[in-house]
Design a protein around this motif. Structure first.
Motif, PDB file in Angstrom:
ATOM      1  N   LEU A   1      42.136  51.935  16.416  1.00 28.56           N
ATOM      2  CA  LEU A   1      40.922  51.164  16.934  1.00 28.56           C
ATOM      3  C   LEU A   1      41.424  49.868  17.435  1.00 28.56           C
ATOM      4  CD1 LEU A   1      38.427  51.932  14.182  1.00 28.56           C
ATOM      5  CD2 LEU A   1      38.757  53.210  16.420  1.00 28.56           C
ATOM      6  N   GLU A   2      40.962  49.525  18.692  1.00 19.17           N
ATOM      7  CA  GLU A   2      41.389  48.259  19.321  1.00 19.17           C
ATOM      8  C   GLU A   2      40.419  47.246  18.884  1.00 19.17           C
ATOM      9  OE1 GLU A   2      44.175  48.316  21.183  1.00 19.17           O
ATOM     10  OE2 GLU A   2      43.964  46.494  22.492  1.00 19.17           O
ATOM     11  N   PHE A   3      40.720  46.304  17.892  1.00 20.63           N
ATOM     12  CA  PHE A   3      39.732  45.323  17.528  1.00 20.63           C
ATOM     13  C   PHE A   3      39.966  44.056  18.215  1.00 20.63           C
ATOM     14  CE2 PHE A   3      39.976  48.168  13.814  1.00 20.63           C
ATOM     15  CZ  PHE A   3      38.597  48.347  13.262  1.00 20.63           C
ATOM     16  N   ARG A   4      38.731  43.455  18.341  1.00 22.72           N
ATOM     17  CA  ARG A   4      38.712  42.110  19.057  1.00 22.72           C
ATOM     18  C   ARG A   4      39.287  41.072  18.093  1.00 22.72           C
ATOM     19  NH1 ARG A   4      33.443  41.744  22.324  1.00 22.72           N
ATOM     20  NH2 ARG A   4      34.545  43.300  23.781  1.00 22.72           N
ATOM     21  N   VAL A   5      40.116  40.166  18.365  1.00 26.13           N
ATOM     22  CA  VAL A   5      40.621  39.413  17.342  1.00 26.13           C
ATOM     23  C   VAL A   5      41.036  37.947  17.937  1.00 26.13           C
ATOM     24  CG1 VAL A   5      42.840  38.836  15.900  1.00 26.13           C
ATOM     25  CG2 VAL A   5      41.731  41.190  16.120  1.00 26.13           C
ATOM     26  N   ASP A   6      40.555  37.044  17.256  1.00 23.97           N
ATOM     27  CA  ASP A   6      40.938  35.831  17.808  1.00 23.97           C
ATOM     28  C   ASP A   6      41.205  34.651  16.448  1.00 23.97           C
ATOM     29  OD1 ASP A   6      38.385  34.839  17.020  1.00 23.97           O
ATOM     30  OD2 ASP A   6      37.653  35.359  18.981  1.00 23.97           O
ATOM     31  N   ALA A   7      41.195  33.423  16.772  1.00 25.68           N
ATOM     32  CA  ALA A   7      41.633  32.287  15.826  1.00 25.68           C
ATOM     33  C   ALA A   7      40.359  32.214  14.583  1.00 25.68           C
ATOM     34  CB  ALA A   7      41.809  31.124  16.275  1.00 25.68           C
ATOM     35  N   ARG A   8      39.262  32.911  14.868  1.00 27.26           N
ATOM     36  CA  ARG A   8      38.320  32.913  13.713  1.00 27.26           C
ATOM     37  C   ARG A   8      38.697  33.721  12.527  1.00 27.26           C
ATOM     38  NH1 ARG A   8      33.300  34.616  17.591  1.00 27.26           N
ATOM     39  NH2 ARG A   8      34.923  35.669  18.729  1.00 27.26           N
TER      40      ARG A   8
ATOM     41  N   VAL B   1      38.553  46.806   8.025  1.00 21.54           N
ATOM     42  CA  VAL B   1      38.401  47.965   7.045  1.00 21.54           C
ATOM     43  C   VAL B   1      37.039  48.549   7.139  1.00 21.54           C
ATOM     44  CG1 VAL B   1      38.382  48.131   4.248  1.00 21.54           C
ATOM     45  CG2 VAL B   1      40.099  46.692   5.451  1.00 21.54           C
ATOM     46  N   ALA B   2      36.092  47.633   7.242  1.00 20.55           N
ATOM     47  CA  ALA B   2      34.611  48.251   7.385  1.00 20.55           C
ATOM     48  C   ALA B   2      34.581  49.111   8.440  1.00 20.55           C
ATOM     49  CB  ALA B   2      33.687  46.891   7.330  1.00 20.55           C
ATOM     50  N   VAL B   3      34.799  48.681   9.545  1.00 21.66           N
ATOM     51  CA  VAL B   3      34.807  49.736  11.039  1.00 21.66           C
ATOM     52  C   VAL B   3      35.722  50.712  10.750  1.00 21.66           C
ATOM     53  CG1 VAL B   3      34.948  49.450  13.338  1.00 21.66           C
ATOM     54  CG2 VAL B   3      34.133  47.599  12.038  1.00 21.66           C
ATOM     55  N   ALA B   4      36.869  50.709  10.312  1.00 21.16           N
ATOM     56  CA  ALA B   4      37.741  51.774  10.354  1.00 21.16           C
ATOM     57  C   ALA B   4      37.039  52.830   9.232  1.00 21.16           C
ATOM     58  CB  ALA B   4      39.232  51.362   9.965  1.00 21.16           C
ATOM     59  N   LEU B   5      36.666  52.322   8.145  1.00 21.41           N
ATOM     60  CA  LEU B   5      35.971  53.358   7.128  1.00 21.41           C
ATOM     61  C   LEU B   5      34.859  53.904   7.736  1.00 21.41           C
ATOM     62  CD1 LEU B   5      36.338  51.436   3.848  1.00 21.41           C
ATOM     63  CD2 LEU B   5      37.543  53.405   4.576  1.00 21.41           C
ATOM     64  N   ALA B   6      34.006  53.194   8.502  1.00 23.72           N
ATOM     65  CA  ALA B   6      32.824  53.879   9.137  1.00 23.72           C
ATOM     66  C   ALA B   6      33.327  54.851  10.155  1.00 23.72           C
ATOM     67  CB  ALA B   6      31.988  52.783   9.653  1.00 23.72           C
ATOM     68  N   ALA B   7      34.274  54.566  10.882  1.00 25.66           N
ATOM     69  CA  ALA B   7      34.633  55.321  12.142  1.00 25.66           C
ATOM     70  C   ALA B   7      35.302  56.726  11.392  1.00 25.66           C
ATOM     71  CB  ALA B   7      35.826  54.781  12.709  1.00 25.66           C
TER      72      ALA B   7
ATOM     73  N   GLU C   1      30.495  42.166  16.252  1.00 25.28           N
ATOM     74  CA  GLU C   1      30.818  42.659  17.782  1.00 25.28           C
ATOM     75  C   GLU C   1      31.913  43.775  17.563  1.00 25.28           C
ATOM     76  OE1 GLU C   1      31.502  38.466  19.813  1.00 25.28           O
ATOM     77  OE2 GLU C   1      33.007  39.956  20.572  1.00 25.28           O
ATOM     78  N   ASN C   2      32.729  43.867  16.750  1.00 21.46           N
ATOM     79  CA  ASN C   2      33.769  44.934  16.636  1.00 21.46           C
ATOM     80  C   ASN C   2      33.015  46.196  16.073  1.00 21.46           C
ATOM     81  OD1 ASN C   2      36.241  44.277  17.340  1.00 21.46           O
ATOM     82  ND2 ASN C   2      36.507  42.671  15.451  1.00 21.46           N
ATOM     83  N   ALA C   3      32.098  46.100  15.286  1.00 20.62           N
ATOM     84  CA  ALA C   3      31.191  47.305  14.920  1.00 20.62           C
ATOM     85  C   ALA C   3      30.505  47.779  15.946  1.00 20.62           C
ATOM     86  CB  ALA C   3      30.350  46.818  13.674  1.00 20.62           C
ATOM     87  N   GLY C   4      29.853  46.834  16.920  1.00 22.62           N
ATOM     88  CA  GLY C   4      29.196  47.270  18.060  1.00 22.62           C
ATOM     89  C   GLY C   4      29.900  47.855  19.074  1.00 22.62           C
ATOM     90  N   MET C   5      31.143  47.541  19.268  1.00 26.95           N
ATOM     91  CA  MET C   5      31.983  47.865  20.308  1.00 26.95           C
ATOM     92  C   MET C   5      32.880  49.162  19.859  1.00 26.95           C
ATOM     93  SD  MET C   5      35.206  45.748  21.850  1.00 26.95           S
ATOM     94  CE  MET C   5      36.284  45.865  20.451  1.00 26.95           C
ATOM     95  N   LEU C   6      33.275  49.369  18.565  1.00 28.66           N
ATOM     96  CA  LEU C   6      34.011  50.321  18.465  1.00 28.66           C
ATOM     97  C   LEU C   6      33.214  51.557  17.756  1.00 28.66           C
ATOM     98  CD1 LEU C   6      36.925  48.159  16.885  1.00 28.66           C
ATOM     99  CD2 LEU C   6      37.102  49.646  18.941  1.00 28.66           C
ATOM    100  N   LEU C   7      32.143  51.215  17.142  1.00 31.17           N
ATOM    101  CA  LEU C   7      31.099  52.440  16.541  1.00 31.17           C
ATOM    102  C   LEU C   7      30.011  52.855  17.430  1.00 31.17           C
ATOM    103  CD1 LEU C   7      31.217  51.106  12.992  1.00 31.17           C
ATOM    104  CD2 LEU C   7      32.628  52.771  13.931  1.00 31.17           C
ATOM    105  N   GLY C   8      29.756  51.778  18.418  1.00 26.71           N
ATOM    106  CA  GLY C   8      28.695  51.964  19.152  1.00 26.71           C
ATOM    107  C   GLY C   8      27.516  51.869  18.332  1.00 26.71           C
ATOM    108  N   ARG C   9      27.300  51.250  17.259  1.00 27.92           N
ATOM    109  CA  ARG C   9      25.958  50.905  16.388  1.00 27.92           C
ATOM    110  C   ARG C   9      26.771  49.628  15.504  1.00 27.92           C
ATOM    111  NH1 ARG C   9      27.253  53.443  11.226  1.00 27.92           N
ATOM    112  NH2 ARG C   9      29.248  54.717  11.153  1.00 27.92           N
ATOM    113  N   GLU C  10      25.419  49.222  15.080  1.00 29.58           N
ATOM    114  CA  GLU C  10      25.723  48.394  14.003  1.00 29.58           C
ATOM    115  C   GLU C  10      26.136  48.451  12.505  1.00 29.58           C
ATOM    116  OE1 GLU C  10      22.255  45.382  14.360  1.00 29.58           O
ATOM    117  OE2 GLU C  10      22.405  45.144  16.435  1.00 29.58           O
ATOM    118  N   LEU C  11      26.774  47.741  11.783  1.00 26.35           N
ATOM    119  CA  LEU C  11      26.749  47.894  10.403  1.00 26.35           C
ATOM    120  C   LEU C  11      26.297  46.758   9.789  1.00 26.35           C
ATOM    121  CD1 LEU C  11      30.428  48.621   9.747  1.00 26.35           C
ATOM    122  CD2 LEU C  11      28.717  50.277  10.085  1.00 26.35           C
ATOM    123  N   PRO C  12      25.444  46.825   8.884  1.00 27.44           N
ATOM    124  CA  PRO C  12      24.593  45.603   8.124  1.00 27.44           C
ATOM    125  C   PRO C  12      25.780  44.651   7.668  1.00 27.44           C
ATOM    126  CG  PRO C  12      23.897  47.746   7.226  1.00 27.44           C
ATOM    127  CD  PRO C  12      25.032  48.121   8.280  1.00 27.44           C
TER     128      PRO C  12
END
Ligand code: GLN
Length: 281
Positions: A81-88, A130-136, A159-170
């Motif tokens: 999965l292509e995660f959005r990543v920056d200095a945050r 980790v959360a998004v990969a497991l959900a996917a 943002e990553n959850a929305g973009m990569l899963l097409g849905r929100e994660l709590p």
């Protein structure tokens, strides 16, 4: 200059700052040329135009100054999965693959035991990797939530959850599971575990990742001391906790698991044979 020559020159320039200079140079050249890494690797003897060459030199200079490739590109691949990543946030690393694999295995055995969807919480989620990969990977078999102390990280994780899963994660703002409500069948975490003095060296050498994501205190174990007993309190009977660790922390973190009442302890290794995960039930 020829594309090939630019690539080897760029890789040579990165040899002293990167463990993967050729990979870095090829990713940066692809970005400079607005093309894919595959196209760059297949490049024939064609020359770079001046603008492409200048852009490439600019990106190489940023990498030499210590900026991670993932920050320069704004993205990092993890589990396909292509995660959005920056200095945050901390850049997702191959180091964290064993945590995901351990969690997948635990989730599958929990659901085979009749616990579907498996309720999973990922603490210290950072980019949400980790959360998004497991959900996917688990789809309907799991309900995944995540938490982090950094509001900035949580924005990116959402943002990553929305973009990569097409849905929100709590997602919840939380200091080491404080205020997080269970129960969960599986808790995962990649907390900061680098010792403060090692961190001092990382930042003296130009490290860019947030200290909040790396610094585990004087002995690197500070966050496990808080996390392990709290996770225990949030787990359903038979629930599993899996955490990433530094390669010398297996015995100490296992002891914390045992002290908090976990059974079936295991220290799991990465492909290089280094201890990387502690798991307990
Ligand atoms: N594996 C990371 C590193 O050594 C540390 C990650 C962490 O502290 N959670 O840079």
């Amino acid at each position: 200059m020829m594309g090939r020559a630019a690539l080897s020159e760029g890789a040579a320039a990165l040899a002293s700052v990167s463990d993967t200079p050729f990979l870095d140079a090829s990713l940066l050249l692809a970005r400079a040329l607005g093309t894919s890494r595959e196209r760059v690797l297949a490049m024939g003897p064609e020359a770079l135009d001046e603008a492409g060459e200048a852009a490439f030199r600019g990106l190489i200079a940023r990498r030499i100054s210590g900026e991670p490739v993932a920050y320069i590109l704004g993205a990092k691949e993890f589990r396909g999965l292509e995660f959005r990543v920056d200095a945050r946030v901390l850049c997702p690393r191959p180091d964290t693959e064993p945590l995901v694999e351990t969690a997948l295995e635990a989730a599958l055995s929990l659901s085979a035991a009749g616990r579907a969807p498996v309720r999973i919480h990922d603490a210290f989620t950072g980019s949400g990797a980790v959360a998004v990969a497991l959900a996917a990977e688990l789809g309907d078999g799991a309900s995944v939530s995540m938490s982090d102390l950094s509001p900035d990280a949580l924005v990116l994780a959402r943002e990553n959850a929305g973009m990569l899963l097409g849905r929100e994660l709590p997602a919840r703002l939380s200091d080491c599971l404080e205020g997080v409500e269970g129960p969960f069948d599986l808790v995962t975490a990649n907390p900061p575990y680098v010792t403060s003095s090692f961190c001092d060296g990382i930042y003296a050498a130009g490290g860019r990742e947030p200290r909040l994501a790396l610094d585990g205190g004087a002995d690197g174990l500070g966050l496990y001391r808080r996390l392990v007993p709290r996770a225990r309190g949030l787990l359903s009977p038979g629930g599993v906790l899996a955490v990433e660790i530094g390669d010398e922390q297996g015995a100490a973190v296992s002891a914390l698991f045992a002290e908090a009442g976990f059974a079936e302890l295991a220290v799991l290794r990465d492909l290089a044979g280094r201890d990387r995960v502690v798991r307990g039930r």
